[in-house]
Design a protein around this motif. Structure first.
Motif, PDB file in Angstrom:
ATOM      1  N   ASN A  35     -14.134   7.891  12.828  1.00 13.97           N
ATOM      2  CA  ASN A  35     -13.673   8.201  11.470  1.00 13.97           C
ATOM      3  C   ASN A  35     -14.850   8.481  10.549  1.00 13.97           C
ATOM      4  O   ASN A  35     -14.805   9.382   9.711  1.00 13.97           O
ATOM      5  CB  ASN A  35     -12.854   7.038  10.897  1.00 13.97           C
ATOM      6  CG  ASN A  35     -11.417   7.067  11.395  1.00 13.97           C
ATOM      7  OD1 ASN A  35     -10.971   8.061  11.969  1.00 13.97           O
ATOM      8  ND2 ASN A  35     -10.700   5.975  11.177  1.00 13.97           N
ATOM      9  N   ALA A  36     -15.927   7.683  10.718  1.00 12.68           N
ATOM     10  CA  ALA A  36     -17.102   7.877   9.867  1.00 12.68           C
ATOM     11  C   ALA A  36     -17.726   9.245  10.130  1.00 12.68           C
ATOM     12  O   ALA A  36     -18.167   9.936   9.203  1.00 12.68           O
ATOM     13  CB  ALA A  36     -18.118   6.763  10.121  1.00 12.68           C
ATOM     14  N   ILE A  37     -17.752   9.638  11.388  1.00 14.51           N
ATOM     15  CA  ILE A  37     -18.314  10.955  11.728  1.00 14.51           C
ATOM     16  C   ILE A  37     -17.440  12.067  11.143  1.00 14.51           C
ATOM     17  O   ILE A  37     -17.932  13.010  10.523  1.00 14.51           O
ATOM     18  CB  ILE A  37     -18.438  11.115  13.256  1.00 14.51           C
ATOM     19  CG1 ILE A  37     -19.516  10.167  13.756  1.00 14.51           C
ATOM     20  CG2 ILE A  37     -18.752  12.548  13.642  1.00 14.51           C
ATOM     21  CD1 ILE A  37     -19.507   9.968  15.243  1.00 14.51           C
ATOM     22  N   LYS A  63     -17.564  11.109   2.991  1.00  9.37           N
ATOM     23  CA  LYS A  63     -16.931  11.610   1.774  1.00  9.37           C
ATOM     24  C   LYS A  63     -15.997  10.617   1.079  1.00  9.37           C
ATOM     25  O   LYS A  63     -15.568  10.859  -0.049  1.00  9.37           O
ATOM     26  CB  LYS A  63     -16.207  12.922   2.052  1.00  9.37           C
ATOM     27  CG  LYS A  63     -15.052  12.824   3.022  1.00  9.37           C
ATOM     28  CD  LYS A  63     -14.374  14.192   3.137  1.00  9.37           C
ATOM     29  CE  LYS A  63     -13.165  14.120   4.026  1.00  9.37           C
ATOM     30  NZ  LYS A  63     -13.227  14.949   5.211  1.00  9.37           N
ATOM     31  N   GLY A  64     -15.674   9.499   1.725  1.00  4.90           N
ATOM     32  CA  GLY A  64     -14.845   8.510   1.050  1.00  4.90           C
ATOM     33  C   GLY A  64     -13.402   8.962   0.882  1.00  4.90           C
ATOM     34  O   GLY A  64     -13.013  10.044   1.327  1.00  4.90           O
ATOM     35  N   MET A  65     -12.598   8.108   0.228  1.00  2.92           N
ATOM     36  CA  MET A  65     -11.180   8.443   0.040  1.00  2.92           C
ATOM     37  C   MET A  65     -10.764   8.205  -1.402  1.00  2.92           C
ATOM     38  O   MET A  65     -11.293   7.324  -2.074  1.00  2.92           O
ATOM     39  CB  MET A  65     -10.303   7.562   0.939  1.00  2.92           C
ATOM     40  CG  MET A  65     -10.309   7.955   2.395  1.00  2.92           C
ATOM     41  SD  MET A  65      -9.295   6.815   3.372  1.00  2.92           S
ATOM     42  CE  MET A  65     -10.536   5.746   4.054  1.00  2.92           C
ATOM     43  N   SER A  66      -9.779   8.956  -1.841  1.00  3.42           N
ATOM     44  CA  SER A  66      -9.189   8.729  -3.158  1.00  3.42           C
ATOM     45  C   SER A  66      -8.318   7.474  -3.097  1.00  3.42           C
ATOM     46  O   SER A  66      -8.044   6.959  -2.013  1.00  3.42           O
ATOM     47  CB  SER A  66      -8.318   9.924  -3.536  1.00  3.42           C
ATOM     48  OG  SER A  66      -7.175   9.941  -2.698  1.00  3.42           O
ATOM     49  N   LEU A  72      -2.782   5.419   1.902  1.00  3.15           N
ATOM     50  CA  LEU A  72      -2.051   6.164   2.935  1.00  3.15           C
ATOM     51  C   LEU A  72      -2.712   6.091   4.308  1.00  3.15           C
ATOM     52  O   LEU A  72      -2.048   6.210   5.341  1.00  3.15           O
ATOM     53  CB  LEU A  72      -1.976   7.643   2.530  1.00  3.15           C
ATOM     54  CG  LEU A  72      -0.675   8.108   1.893  1.00  3.15           C
ATOM     55  CD1 LEU A  72      -0.767   9.607   1.583  1.00  3.15           C
ATOM     56  CD2 LEU A  72       0.519   7.845   2.826  1.00  3.15           C
ATOM     57  N   SER A  73      -4.029   5.881   4.290  1.00  5.22           N
ATOM     58  CA  SER A  73      -4.750   5.936   5.569  1.00  5.22           C
ATOM     59  C   SER A  73      -4.228   4.890   6.552  1.00  5.22           C
ATOM     60  O   SER A  73      -4.384   5.034   7.758  1.00  5.22           O
ATOM     61  CB  SER A  73      -6.251   5.747   5.344  1.00  5.22           C
ATOM     62  OG  SER A  73      -6.526   4.439   4.905  1.00  5.22           O
ATOM     63  N   PHE A  74      -3.575   3.820   6.040  1.00  9.00           N
ATOM     64  CA  PHE A  74      -3.076   2.778   6.933  1.00  9.00           C
ATOM     65  C   PHE A  74      -1.653   3.029   7.405  1.00  9.00           C
ATOM     66  O   PHE A  74      -1.088   2.221   8.135  1.00  9.00           O
ATOM     67  CB  PHE A  74      -3.160   1.405   6.247  1.00  9.00           C
ATOM     68  CG  PHE A  74      -4.576   0.937   6.070  1.00  9.00           C
ATOM     69  CD1 PHE A  74      -5.276   0.415   7.154  1.00  9.00           C
ATOM     70  CD2 PHE A  74      -5.209   1.024   4.846  1.00  9.00           C
ATOM     71  CE1 PHE A  74      -6.585  -0.009   6.998  1.00  9.00           C
ATOM     72  CE2 PHE A  74      -6.515   0.604   4.688  1.00  9.00           C
ATOM     73  CZ  PHE A  74      -7.211   0.084   5.768  1.00  9.00           C
ATOM     74  N   HIS A  77       0.823   7.786  11.633  1.00 10.50           N
ATOM     75  CA  HIS A  77       0.902   9.243  11.606  1.00 10.50           C
ATOM     76  C   HIS A  77       0.441   9.804  10.272  1.00 10.50           C
ATOM     77  O   HIS A  77       0.937  10.826   9.819  1.00 10.50           O
ATOM     78  CB  HIS A  77       2.326   9.740  11.923  1.00 10.50           C
ATOM     79  CG  HIS A  77       2.832   9.194  13.213  1.00 10.50           C
ATOM     80  ND1 HIS A  77       2.138   9.302  14.396  1.00 10.50           N
ATOM     81  CD2 HIS A  77       3.963   8.495  13.512  1.00 10.50           C
ATOM     82  CE1 HIS A  77       2.819   8.705  15.357  1.00 10.50           C
ATOM     83  NE2 HIS A  77       3.920   8.200  14.854  1.00 10.50           N
ATOM     84  N   ALA A  78      -0.466   9.088   9.619  1.00 10.36           N
ATOM     85  CA  ALA A  78      -1.049   9.615   8.390  1.00 10.36           C
ATOM     86  C   ALA A  78      -2.447  10.097   8.717  1.00 10.36           C
ATOM     87  O   ALA A  78      -3.309   9.318   9.114  1.00 10.36           O
ATOM     88  CB  ALA A  78      -1.118   8.510   7.331  1.00 10.36           C
ATOM     89  N   THR A  79      -2.654  11.395   8.613  1.00 10.83           N
ATOM     90  CA  THR A  79      -3.965  11.955   8.940  1.00 10.83           C
ATOM     91  C   THR A  79      -4.285  13.119   8.022  1.00 10.83           C
ATOM     92  O   THR A  79      -3.387  13.822   7.563  1.00 10.83           O
ATOM     93  CB  THR A  79      -4.014  12.416  10.411  1.00 10.83           C
ATOM     94  OG1 THR A  79      -5.306  12.963  10.672  1.00 10.83           O
ATOM     95  CG2 THR A  79      -2.966  13.471  10.721  1.00 10.83           C
TER      96      THR A  79
HETATM   97  P1  ADP Z   1      -7.129   9.958  12.305  1.00 10.37           P
HETATM   98  O1  ADP Z   1      -8.604   9.699  12.399  1.00 10.37           O
HETATM   99  O2  ADP Z   1      -6.525  10.262  13.636  1.00 10.37           O
HETATM  100  O3  ADP Z   1      -6.761  10.934  11.278  1.00 10.37           O
HETATM  101  P2  ADP Z   1      -7.033   7.239  11.363  1.00 10.37           P
HETATM  102  O4  ADP Z   1      -5.941   6.247  11.349  1.00 10.37           O
HETATM  103  O5  ADP Z   1      -8.242   6.902  12.135  1.00 10.37           O
HETATM  104  O6  ADP Z   1      -6.424   8.595  11.900  1.00 10.37           O
HETATM  105  O7  ADP Z   1      -7.432   7.555   9.880  1.00 10.37           O
HETATM  106  C1  ADP Z   1      -6.473   8.019   8.979  1.00 10.37           C
HETATM  107  C2  ADP Z   1      -7.090   8.829   7.893  1.00 10.37           C
HETATM  108  O8  ADP Z   1      -7.866   7.990   7.043  1.00 10.37           O
HETATM  109  C3  ADP Z   1      -8.036   9.908   8.352  1.00 10.37           C
HETATM  110  O9  ADP Z   1      -7.346  11.099   8.676  1.00 10.37           O
HETATM  111  C4  ADP Z   1      -8.967  10.072   7.168  1.00 10.37           C
HETATM  112  O10 ADP Z   1      -8.409  10.968   6.230  1.00 10.37           O
HETATM  113  C5  ADP Z   1      -8.974   8.694   6.525  1.00 10.37           C
HETATM  114  N1  ADP Z   1     -10.186   7.946   6.897  1.00 10.37           N
HETATM  115  C6  ADP Z   1     -10.293   7.006   7.858  1.00 10.37           C
HETATM  116  N2  ADP Z   1     -11.542   6.516   7.927  1.00 10.37           N
HETATM  117  C7  ADP Z   1     -12.267   7.171   6.994  1.00 10.37           C
HETATM  118  C8  ADP Z   1     -13.638   7.129   6.580  1.00 10.37           C
HETATM  119  N3  ADP Z   1     -14.531   6.306   7.160  1.00 10.37           N
HETATM  120  N4  ADP Z   1     -14.029   7.956   5.565  1.00 10.37           N
HETATM  121  C9  ADP Z   1     -13.134   8.786   4.968  1.00 10.37           C
HETATM  122  N5  ADP Z   1     -11.851   8.877   5.331  1.00 10.37           N
HETATM  123  C10 ADP Z   1     -11.399   8.080   6.334  1.00 10.37           C
END
Ligand code: ADP
Ligand code: MG
Length: 615
Positions: A35-37, A63-66, A72-74, A77-79
């Motif tokens: 995810n970090a990559i 780039k971080g997240m809003s 939503l990331s948790f 099927h949220a990607t």
């Molecule tokens: P996936 O990687 O298959 O999309 P994950 O459950 O690993 O699914 O992550 C969900 C979403 O959370 C990612 O699609 C991404 O948008 C966001 N995310 C997760 N980890 C990071 C991170 N380290 N930095 C930024 N966004 C992240």
């Protein structure tokens, strides 16, 4: 009858999904690093405690997240990585299933901190077993930090199923290596229990390999480069003379993703055909670049397997590229590192620059050989505790008559004679031993015949003697004229360190340990100097691959590993007296009928059974 089907609640579905995604701490490490990559980080820090069982934290400067995305990331099927099914065939990211964070949050205590560059403040979310415990505004640097604590806290069965810290940490480090090797353009740091285990700056590929596996690796690498329309190959293979007994350093990356492929591995092995000592495996670090449309990585939840459209072409290209490099290297050595002239003959196994000058030991020397002429009346007396070495080093001559005169052989067994021989009164006429195919020793017993597997039998004998030595700490050591300097990777050194006390109790004397090498000034009397590095390598690989249960014991493992390395091999021809000595020693063991790895050491065939066969 009423309807009985219901939709599973999310947290249950997530836990089930977690079963596939998260097998062990290393799986979490893989997902978080990926995810970090995908977030475009240039520096990634991994922190683990207790092999990841207590804590796994990944901090990135991506780039971080809003605020909304953080929440939503948790969700399952949220990607952010794919939108349509077509995107599946154009993947340029590691993740795409949108399952990892949801799965991890279902089975651990998770804390996320994240901030995008343009925002002043970031978001922190705490989730425990799928329940959001808090979501707040937080001051945090750009990027994302995720800590995963108490993995499997709500699934005790899974938690108990985890292996020892040594084994789990090994998996974590393997995962870290795979990711770090695929991305030399990102800097990685690994902290384990508070101390820095790896610090890998941004570098070229060769440098990254060297930073991970140690300075000595540099001179072992042969570059491989091939550009065709279908495929780009780049990377390195290890020189044949450095091939290892284990498959440790074998890495394939396809579009920067680590994959396993027995088929492609075979392509490389066949390129090395005729160049390797039997039983050794070449190292390789190879990147394949292919059009994402021609591969399918969606066939395995943890994505280490991959399907190629045209495997045959890949196989042929890979094989010829590696062959070409090895050939080229043979005539025109690579000049980008300091060379030891001995290494210019790569297919000569004798030279090894990793050692300081030393007394050469002839490894083919068979100490048994010259003894046999003078032996005859072989009366085996109870031997002193620490004399297991005798068996390996050679048999002492105790008589003066000629070899043929075995009718006088008389066996006096040691303390415990095992049950099957109690009533048989041992091997009645052990002078009738006979070696079959340099593998089995056949002998007669009162009820019929006995067939002993020489390798396993010797393993059992050495194993018990080694264990005894380690317990009573009375091993005899032979001093080396010149200290032996051996080079290993940092993790390998860590493993040897853990076993240092036990190794010393078998007779090893260490004079110096540092991060990548160790110095040995004494070895057990039974161990030829030329085999020390092989024995230690085998030992390290056994520790790494051990799947210990709860009563895992380092001592036991060491005894097993060393007995395996030191035991007489299948294929070795044994003189009559050696055969007898082996038989005699075996039945003086506490558990003569099984090898240290629980395999039968002998079988018996009674006259009755034989009679039946002749009916
Ligand atoms: P996936 O990687 O298959 O999309 P994950 O459950 O690993 O699914 O992550 C969900 C979403 O959370 C990612 O699609 C991404 O948008 C966001 N995310 C997760 N980890 C990071 C991170 N380290 N930095 C930024 N966004 C992240
Ligand atoms: Mg992911």
């Amino acid at each position: 009858m009423a309807d009985i089907i219901q939709l599973l609640p999310d947290h249950v579905a997530n836990q089930i999904a977690a079963g596939e995604v998260v097998q062990r701490p290393a799986s979490v490490v893989k997902e978080l690093l990926e995810n970090a990559i995908d977030a475009g980080a240039s520096t990634i820090k991994l922190i683990v405690k207790d092999a990841g069982k207590t804590l796994i934290q990944v901090i990135d400067d991506g780039k971080g997240m809003s605020v909304t995305d953080a929440r939503l990331s948790f969700e399952r099927h949220a990607t952010s990585k794919i939108r349509t099914a077509d995107d599946l065939f154009q993947l340029h990211t590691k993740g795409f299933r949108g399952e990892a964070l949801a799965s991890i949050a279902a089975i651990a205590h998770v804390e996320l901190k994240t901030k995008q560059e343009q925002d002043d403040v970031g978001t922190t979310i705490v989730i425990e077993g799928s329940n959001v415990a808090s979501q707040e505004v937080v001051v945090t640097p750009k990027g994302t930090s995720i800590s995963v604590k108490n993995l499997f806290f709500n699934i005790p069965a899974r938690r108990n199923f985890l292996k020892s810290n040594t084994v789990e940490l090994r998996h974590v480090i393997d995962e870290f290596h795979r990711v770090a090797l695929a991305h030399p353009n990102i800097s990685f740091v690994l902290f384990n229990n508070g101390s820095e285990s790896f610090n890998l700056p941004i570098s070229n590929y060769r440098q990254r390999i060297v930073n991970i596996f140690g300075n000595k690796t540099n001179e072992k690498l042969v570059p491989v480069e091939e550009n065709t329309e279908v495929l780009k190959i780049s990377g390195f293979v290890g020189k044949p003379e450095f091939a290892k007994k284990t498959r440790g350093e074998q890495y394939f990356f396809v579009n920067n993703r680590f994959i396993k492929s027995a088929y492609l591995n075979h392509a490389i092995a066949s390129a090395f055909d005729g160049l390797l000592k039997s039983g050794t495996h070449p190292s390789y670090f190879l990147n394949l670049e292919v059009d994402p449309q021609t591969i399918d990585i969606n066939i395995h939840p943890t994505k280490t397997e991959i399907k190629f459209d045209d495997e045959h072409t890949l196989y042929a290209l890979l094989r010829s590229a590696v062959k070409h490099s090895l050939g080229q290297f043979n005539i025109a050595p690579v000049l980008d590192f300091e060379r030891n002239p001995n290494l210019d003959t790569p297919y000569d196994y004798k030279s090894s620059e990793t050692r300081t000058p030393k007394v050469e030991v002839d490894s083919s020397f068979n100490p048994f050989q010259e003894e046999t002429k003078s032996r005859a009346t072989t009366t085996y007396k109870k031997e002193p505790a620490a004399s297991w070495e005798n068996l390996y080093v050679g048999l002492e001559s105790k008589g003066t008559k000629t070899h043929q005169d075995f009718s006088e052989v008389h066996f006096e067994s040691e303390e415990s004679t095992p049950s099957i021989f109690d009533d048989e009164k041992q091997i009645e006429q052990a002078n009738t031993t006979y070696q079959l195919h340099n593998k089995y020793i056949v002998s007669t017993i009162k009820s019929g015949m006995l067939v002993i597997d020489q390798h396993r039998a010797h393993q059992r004998i050495l194993y018990e003697e080694l264990l005894k030595n380690m317990t009573i700490k009375e091993a005899v050591s032979q001093q080396l004229l010149f200290p032996l300097q051996l080079h290993f990777s940092t993790q390998e050194i860590t493993i040897v360190k853990q076993l240092k006390d036990d190794l010393e109790n078998t007779g090893f004397v260490f004079s110096n340990f540092n991060d990548e090498s160790l110095e040995i000034t004494g070895v057990p009397i039974s161990v030829p100097e030329s085999e020390v590095s092989i024995i230690l390598e085998q030992l390290i690989s056994d520790v790494e691959n051990e799947v210990p249960d709860s009563n895992f014991s380092a001592t036991d493992l060491l005894a097993k590993s060393m007995s395996k390395s030191l035991a007489i091999k299948t294929g070795q021809s044994l003189q009559k007296d050696e055969q007898e000595h082996l038989v005699n020693k075996l039945f003086a063991c506490k558990e003569p009928n099984i090898s240290p790895t629980n395999r039968s050491t002998f079988i018996t065939l009674s006259v009755d059974e034989l009679d039946k066969k002749f009916l």
